[in-house]
Design a protein around this motif. Structure first.
Motif, PDB file in Angstrom:
ATOM      1  N   THR A  28      65.670  41.058  -8.147  1.00 12.13           N
ATOM      2  CA  THR A  28      64.626  40.298  -7.450  1.00 12.13           C
ATOM      3  C   THR A  28      63.228  40.661  -7.940  1.00 12.13           C
ATOM      4  O   THR A  28      62.278  39.949  -7.642  1.00 12.13           O
ATOM      5  CB  THR A  28      64.690  40.509  -5.923  1.00 12.13           C
ATOM      6  N   TYR A  29      63.096  41.754  -8.683  1.00  9.83           N
ATOM      7  CA  TYR A  29      61.795  42.126  -9.239  1.00  9.83           C
ATOM      8  C   TYR A  29      61.478  41.341 -10.515  1.00  9.83           C
ATOM      9  O   TYR A  29      60.344  41.323 -10.963  1.00  9.83           O
ATOM     10  CB  TYR A  29      61.737  43.626  -9.509  1.00  9.83           C
ATOM     11  N   ASP A  30      62.483  40.695 -11.096  1.00  7.17           N
ATOM     12  CA  ASP A  30      62.294  39.837 -12.270  1.00  7.17           C
ATOM     13  C   ASP A  30      62.046  38.416 -11.759  1.00  7.17           C
ATOM     14  O   ASP A  30      62.826  37.887 -10.966  1.00  7.17           O
ATOM     15  CB  ASP A  30      63.547  39.887 -13.143  1.00  7.17           C
ATOM     16  N   LEU A  38      67.834  33.935  -4.955  1.00  6.19           N
ATOM     17  CA  LEU A  38      67.557  33.253  -3.689  1.00  6.19           C
ATOM     18  C   LEU A  38      68.209  31.884  -3.619  1.00  6.19           C
ATOM     19  O   LEU A  38      68.680  31.479  -2.558  1.00  6.19           O
ATOM     20  CB  LEU A  38      66.044  33.136  -3.474  1.00  6.19           C
ATOM     21  N   LYS A  39      68.283  31.186  -4.736  1.00  2.00           N
ATOM     22  CA  LYS A  39      68.949  29.878  -4.755  1.00  2.00           C
ATOM     23  C   LYS A  39      70.424  30.034  -4.409  1.00  2.00           C
ATOM     24  O   LYS A  39      70.973  29.252  -3.621  1.00  2.00           O
ATOM     25  CB  LYS A  39      68.792  29.236  -6.130  1.00  2.00           C
ATOM     26  N   ALA A  40      71.080  31.062  -4.956  1.00  2.00           N
ATOM     27  CA  ALA A  40      72.496  31.301  -4.662  1.00  2.00           C
ATOM     28  C   ALA A  40      72.696  31.672  -3.196  1.00  2.00           C
ATOM     29  O   ALA A  40      73.659  31.221  -2.553  1.00  2.00           O
ATOM     30  CB  ALA A  40      73.040  32.411  -5.566  1.00  2.00           C
ATOM     31  N   ILE A  41      71.785  32.447  -2.637  1.00  2.00           N
ATOM     32  CA  ILE A  41      71.900  32.839  -1.229  1.00  2.00           C
ATOM     33  C   ILE A  41      71.738  31.623  -0.325  1.00  2.00           C
ATOM     34  O   ILE A  41      72.527  31.411   0.594  1.00  2.00           O
ATOM     35  CB  ILE A  41      70.872  33.937  -0.876  1.00  2.00           C
ATOM     36  N   TRP A  42      70.710  30.801  -0.583  1.00  2.21           N
ATOM     37  CA  TRP A  42      70.495  29.618   0.264  1.00  2.21           C
ATOM     38  C   TRP A  42      71.649  28.639   0.130  1.00  2.21           C
ATOM     39  O   TRP A  42      72.033  27.986   1.102  1.00  2.21           O
ATOM     40  CB  TRP A  42      69.161  28.948  -0.045  1.00  2.21           C
ATOM     41  N   SER A  43      72.225  28.542  -1.068  1.00  2.00           N
ATOM     42  CA  SER A  43      73.383  27.661  -1.255  1.00  2.00           C
ATOM     43  C   SER A  43      74.579  28.151  -0.449  1.00  2.00           C
ATOM     44  O   SER A  43      75.302  27.364   0.161  1.00  2.00           O
ATOM     45  CB  SER A  43      73.765  27.587  -2.731  1.00  2.00           C
ATOM     46  N   LEU A  59      74.324  36.560   4.354  1.00  2.00           N
ATOM     47  CA  LEU A  59      73.437  37.183   5.342  1.00  2.00           C
ATOM     48  C   LEU A  59      73.345  38.693   5.129  1.00  2.00           C
ATOM     49  O   LEU A  59      72.265  39.280   5.242  1.00  2.00           O
ATOM     50  CB  LEU A  59      73.920  36.873   6.760  1.00  2.00           C
ATOM     51  N   THR A  60      74.471  39.319   4.814  1.00  2.00           N
ATOM     52  CA  THR A  60      74.478  40.754   4.540  1.00  2.00           C
ATOM     53  C   THR A  60      73.643  41.074   3.307  1.00  2.00           C
ATOM     54  O   THR A  60      72.851  42.027   3.301  1.00  2.00           O
ATOM     55  CB  THR A  60      75.925  41.251   4.346  1.00  2.00           C
ATOM     56  N   LEU A  61      73.802  40.271   2.265  1.00  2.00           N
ATOM     57  CA  LEU A  61      73.018  40.477   1.042  1.00  2.00           C
ATOM     58  C   LEU A  61      71.539  40.237   1.304  1.00  2.00           C
ATOM     59  O   LEU A  61      70.690  41.000   0.835  1.00  2.00           O
ATOM     60  CB  LEU A  61      73.522  39.554  -0.067  1.00  2.00           C
ATOM     61  N   LEU A  62      71.217  39.215   2.070  1.00  2.00           N
ATOM     62  CA  LEU A  62      69.825  38.936   2.398  1.00  2.00           C
ATOM     63  C   LEU A  62      69.204  40.095   3.173  1.00  2.00           C
ATOM     64  O   LEU A  62      68.072  40.497   2.905  1.00  2.00           O
ATOM     65  CB  LEU A  62      69.724  37.630   3.191  1.00  2.00           C
ATOM     66  N   ASP A  63      69.955  40.664   4.107  1.00  2.00           N
ATOM     67  CA  ASP A  63      69.487  41.836   4.853  1.00  2.00           C
ATOM     68  C   ASP A  63      69.218  42.999   3.889  1.00  2.00           C
ATOM     69  O   ASP A  63      68.196  43.675   4.001  1.00  2.00           O
ATOM     70  CB  ASP A  63      70.534  42.232   5.893  1.00  2.00           C
ATOM     71  N   HIS A  64      70.116  43.210   2.947  1.00  2.00           N
ATOM     72  CA  HIS A  64      69.945  44.288   1.967  1.00  2.00           C
ATOM     73  C   HIS A  64      68.711  44.038   1.091  1.00  2.00           C
ATOM     74  O   HIS A  64      67.965  44.964   0.790  1.00  2.00           O
ATOM     75  CB  HIS A  64      71.206  44.408   1.100  1.00  2.00           C
ATOM     76  N   LEU A  65      68.492  42.786   0.709  1.00  2.00           N
ATOM     77  CA  LEU A  65      67.344  42.459  -0.134  1.00  2.00           C
ATOM     78  C   LEU A  65      66.028  42.621   0.615  1.00  2.00           C
ATOM     79  O   LEU A  65      65.024  43.025   0.026  1.00  2.00           O
ATOM     80  CB  LEU A  65      67.464  41.035  -0.680  1.00  2.00           C
ATOM     81  N   VAL A  66      66.022  42.314   1.899  1.00  2.00           N
ATOM     82  CA  VAL A  66      64.804  42.513   2.692  1.00  2.00           C
ATOM     83  C   VAL A  66      64.449  43.997   2.726  1.00  2.00           C
ATOM     84  O   VAL A  66      63.278  44.373   2.624  1.00  2.00           O
ATOM     85  CB  VAL A  66      64.990  41.952   4.120  1.00  2.00           C
ATOM     86  N   LYS A  67      65.449  44.829   2.812  1.00  2.00           N
ATOM     87  CA  LYS A  67      65.219  46.279   2.884  1.00  2.00           C
ATOM     88  C   LYS A  67      64.967  46.915   1.520  1.00  2.00           C
ATOM     89  O   LYS A  67      64.216  47.884   1.430  1.00  2.00           O
ATOM     90  CB  LYS A  67      66.414  46.965   3.535  1.00  2.00           C
ATOM     91  N   ASN A  68      65.616  46.402   0.463  1.00  2.00           N
ATOM     92  CA  ASN A  68      65.595  47.099  -0.828  1.00  2.00           C
ATOM     93  C   ASN A  68      65.088  46.256  -1.997  1.00  2.00           C
ATOM     94  O   ASN A  68      64.947  46.789  -3.098  1.00  2.00           O
ATOM     95  CB  ASN A  68      67.017  47.576  -1.179  1.00  2.00           C
ATOM     96  N   ALA A  70      62.526  42.998  -3.761  1.00  2.00           N
ATOM     97  CA  ALA A  70      61.091  42.718  -3.935  1.00  2.00           C
ATOM     98  C   ALA A  70      60.490  42.232  -2.616  1.00  2.00           C
ATOM     99  O   ALA A  70      61.170  41.657  -1.772  1.00  2.00           O
ATOM    100  CB  ALA A  70      60.906  41.655  -5.025  1.00  2.00           C
ATOM    101  N   GLU A  71      59.210  42.456  -2.479  1.00  2.00           N
ATOM    102  CA  GLU A  71      58.503  42.078  -1.246  1.00  2.00           C
ATOM    103  C   GLU A  71      58.515  40.570  -1.025  1.00  2.00           C
ATOM    104  O   GLU A  71      58.424  40.092   0.112  1.00  2.00           O
ATOM    105  CB  GLU A  71      57.063  42.588  -1.322  1.00  2.00           C
ATOM    106  N   ARG A  72      58.657  39.820  -2.111  1.00  2.00           N
ATOM    107  CA  ARG A  72      58.664  38.353  -2.008  1.00  2.00           C
ATOM    108  C   ARG A  72      59.830  37.849  -1.170  1.00  2.00           C
ATOM    109  O   ARG A  72      59.766  36.765  -0.609  1.00  2.00           O
ATOM    110  CB  ARG A  72      58.756  37.720  -3.393  1.00  2.00           C
ATOM    111  N   VAL A  73      60.913  38.629  -1.102  1.00  2.00           N
ATOM    112  CA  VAL A  73      62.086  38.214  -0.318  1.00  2.00           C
ATOM    113  C   VAL A  73      61.693  38.078   1.144  1.00  2.00           C
ATOM    114  O   VAL A  73      62.102  37.140   1.818  1.00  2.00           O
ATOM    115  CB  VAL A  73      63.242  39.216  -0.494  1.00  2.00           C
ATOM    116  N   VAL A  74      60.888  38.989   1.635  1.00  2.00           N
ATOM    117  CA  VAL A  74      60.461  38.962   3.037  1.00  2.00           C
ATOM    118  C   VAL A  74      59.590  37.731   3.277  1.00  2.00           C
ATOM    119  O   VAL A  74      59.729  37.066   4.311  1.00  2.00           O
ATOM    120  CB  VAL A  74      59.686  40.250   3.391  1.00  2.00           C
ATOM    121  N   GLU A  75      58.731  37.414   2.332  1.00  2.00           N
ATOM    122  CA  GLU A  75      57.829  36.284   2.503  1.00  2.00           C
ATOM    123  C   GLU A  75      58.563  34.946   2.506  1.00  2.00           C
ATOM    124  O   GLU A  75      58.137  34.005   3.160  1.00  2.00           O
ATOM    125  CB  GLU A  75      56.776  36.303   1.390  1.00  2.00           C
ATOM    126  N   GLU A  76      59.663  34.884   1.761  1.00  2.00           N
ATOM    127  CA  GLU A  76      60.391  33.620   1.685  1.00  2.00           C
ATOM    128  C   GLU A  76      61.330  33.508   2.857  1.00  2.00           C
ATOM    129  O   GLU A  76      61.705  32.538   3.360  1.00  2.00           O
ATOM    130  CB  GLU A  76      61.175  33.527   0.380  1.00  2.00           C
TER     131      GLU A  76
END
Length: 76
Positions: A28-30, A38-43, A59-68, A70-76
């Motif tokens: 997510t930093y790239d 994010l496209k795969a998660i929303w799909s 949902l589990t992966l999204l939770d992990h991404l929010v915690k670990n 890029a900061e952009r994940v939280v904003e989206e």
């Protein structure tokens, strides 16, 4: 990258390993990989209810991404 996302969001009985989720979090930093992740998660979240395992894994992966991830994940 696509293989990792497919493995993390599959409809199989077991969840994604923490190593796999950490690799996806680092993706997510790239800039380009971020949009693919994010496209795969929303799909996966848009799947019908009978694919509840994939939805739960997304949902589990999204939770992990929010915690670990890029900061952009939280904003989206």
């Amino acid at each position: 990258m696509e293989k990792r996302m497919h493995e993390a969001l599959s409809n199989k009985n077991w969840g994604a390993s923490s190593t796999l989720m950490n690799q996806i979090a680092s993706d997510t930093y790239d800039y380009e990989k971020y949009h693919q992740v994010l496209k795969a998660i929303w799909s996966a979240l848009d799947l019908p209810g009978r694919s509840w395992r994939s939805i739960f894994k997304a949902l589990t992966l999204l939770d992990h991404l929010v915690k670990n991830g890029a900061e952009r994940v939280v904003e989206e």
